[in-house]
Enzyme design. Structure first.
Site, PDB file in Angstrom:
ATOM      1  N   CYS A   1      81.288  19.278  96.530  1.00  0.00           N
ATOM      2  CA  CYS A   1      80.753  19.457  95.185  1.00  0.00           C
ATOM      3  C   CYS A   1      79.961  20.766  95.165  1.00  0.00           C
ATOM      4  O   CYS A   1      79.152  21.014  96.062  1.00  0.00           O
ATOM      5  CB  CYS A   1      79.856  18.266  94.830  1.00  0.00           C
ATOM      6  SG  CYS A   1      79.476  18.124  93.095  1.00  0.00           S
TER       7      CYS A   1
ATOM      8  N   MET B   1      79.615  15.382  87.669  1.00  0.00           N
ATOM      9  CA  MET B   1      79.173  14.650  88.859  1.00  0.00           C
ATOM     10  C   MET B   1      77.652  14.535  88.902  1.00  0.00           C
ATOM     11  O   MET B   1      77.110  13.524  89.348  1.00  0.00           O
ATOM     12  CB  MET B   1      79.704  15.312  90.129  1.00  0.00           C
ATOM     13  CG  MET B   1      81.231  15.338  90.214  1.00  0.00           C
ATOM     14  SD  MET B   1      82.049  13.777  89.810  1.00  0.00           S
ATOM     15  CE  MET B   1      81.400  12.713  91.050  1.00  0.00           C
ATOM     16  N   GLU B   2      76.966  15.549  88.416  1.00  0.00           N
ATOM     17  CA  GLU B   2      75.505  15.503  88.383  1.00  0.00           C
ATOM     18  C   GLU B   2      75.021  14.427  87.406  1.00  0.00           C
ATOM     19  O   GLU B   2      74.080  13.683  87.710  1.00  0.00           O
ATOM     20  CB  GLU B   2      74.938  16.871  88.001  1.00  0.00           C
ATOM     21  CG  GLU B   2      75.049  17.901  89.102  1.00  0.00           C
ATOM     22  CD  GLU B   2      76.445  18.493  89.317  1.00  0.00           C
ATOM     23  OE1 GLU B   2      76.613  19.251  90.287  1.00  0.00           O
ATOM     24  OE2 GLU B   2      77.369  18.192  88.534  1.00  0.00           O
TER      25      GLU B   2
ATOM     26  N   ASP C   1      66.273  -1.515  93.270  1.00  0.00           N
ATOM     27  CA  ASP C   1      65.356  -1.498  94.412  1.00  0.00           C
ATOM     28  C   ASP C   1      63.958  -1.973  94.013  1.00  0.00           C
ATOM     29  O   ASP C   1      63.324  -2.735  94.745  1.00  0.00           O
ATOM     30  CB  ASP C   1      65.278  -0.092  95.001  1.00  0.00           C
ATOM     31  CG  ASP C   1      64.298  -0.020  96.157  1.00  0.00           C
ATOM     32  OD1 ASP C   1      64.487  -0.770  97.135  1.00  0.00           O
ATOM     33  OD2 ASP C   1      63.349   0.778  96.080  1.00  0.00           O
TER      34      ASP C   1
END
Length: 146
Positions: free
Chosen positions: A64, A101-102, A116
């Site tokens: 990337c 993609m970012e 989380d």
């Protein structure tokens, strides 16, 4: 890695979204307790994690390109009926390759951070529907999901 050196620079942006379905207890934790878990403000930390992920995408995804980002935003919306937190990320740059993609990385990591920070309540959360909503710029032009 694809050579993008000869491609003209242009304004590019991409928006991605995804969601996490939470147990009622975890959803209530985010909604009714000022978004705080034992680790802090869930959505504030998830927003920061998403922004950081967008900036670190080339280190996360092999081949990337490093893209000079000019804007990253991560926003959340809550659905009381479904117990869902939706994340939406928008990324922009002036460059010779896109920022899809970012934007996708920002959404995925933001949702993982919500997981989380609420896993002490339950491990039954489901992350889903991480997808590109829109992109503009470059040779392939404009894409908008219907």
């Amino acid at each position: 890695m694809v050579d993008v050196g000869d491609k003209p620079k242009s304004h590019r942006h991409a928006t991605a979204s995804g969601k996490i379905t939470l147990t009622p207890e975890a959803y209530t934790l985010i909604k009714d307790h000022q978004g705080r878990s034992k680790k802090g403000s869930v959505l504030d930390v998830a927003q920061l994690a998403g922004i950081m992920a967008a900036k670190q995408t080339p280190q996360l995804i092999p081949l990337c390109h490093i893209v000079p980002l000019s804007h990253v935003s991560v926003e959340f919306s809550l659905s009381d009926v479904a117990g869902v937190v939706e994340a939406r990320a928008t990324v922009a740059c002036v460059g010779s390759t896109g920022v899809e993609m970012e934007a996708l990385s920002a959404v995925a990591v933001a949702l993982l951070t919500v997981y989380d920070m609420t896993k002490s309540v339950s491990h039954e959360h489901v992350i889903s529907d991480v997808r590109l909503e829109e992109k503009e710029g470059g040779v392939s032009g404009h894409f908008h999901r219907n």
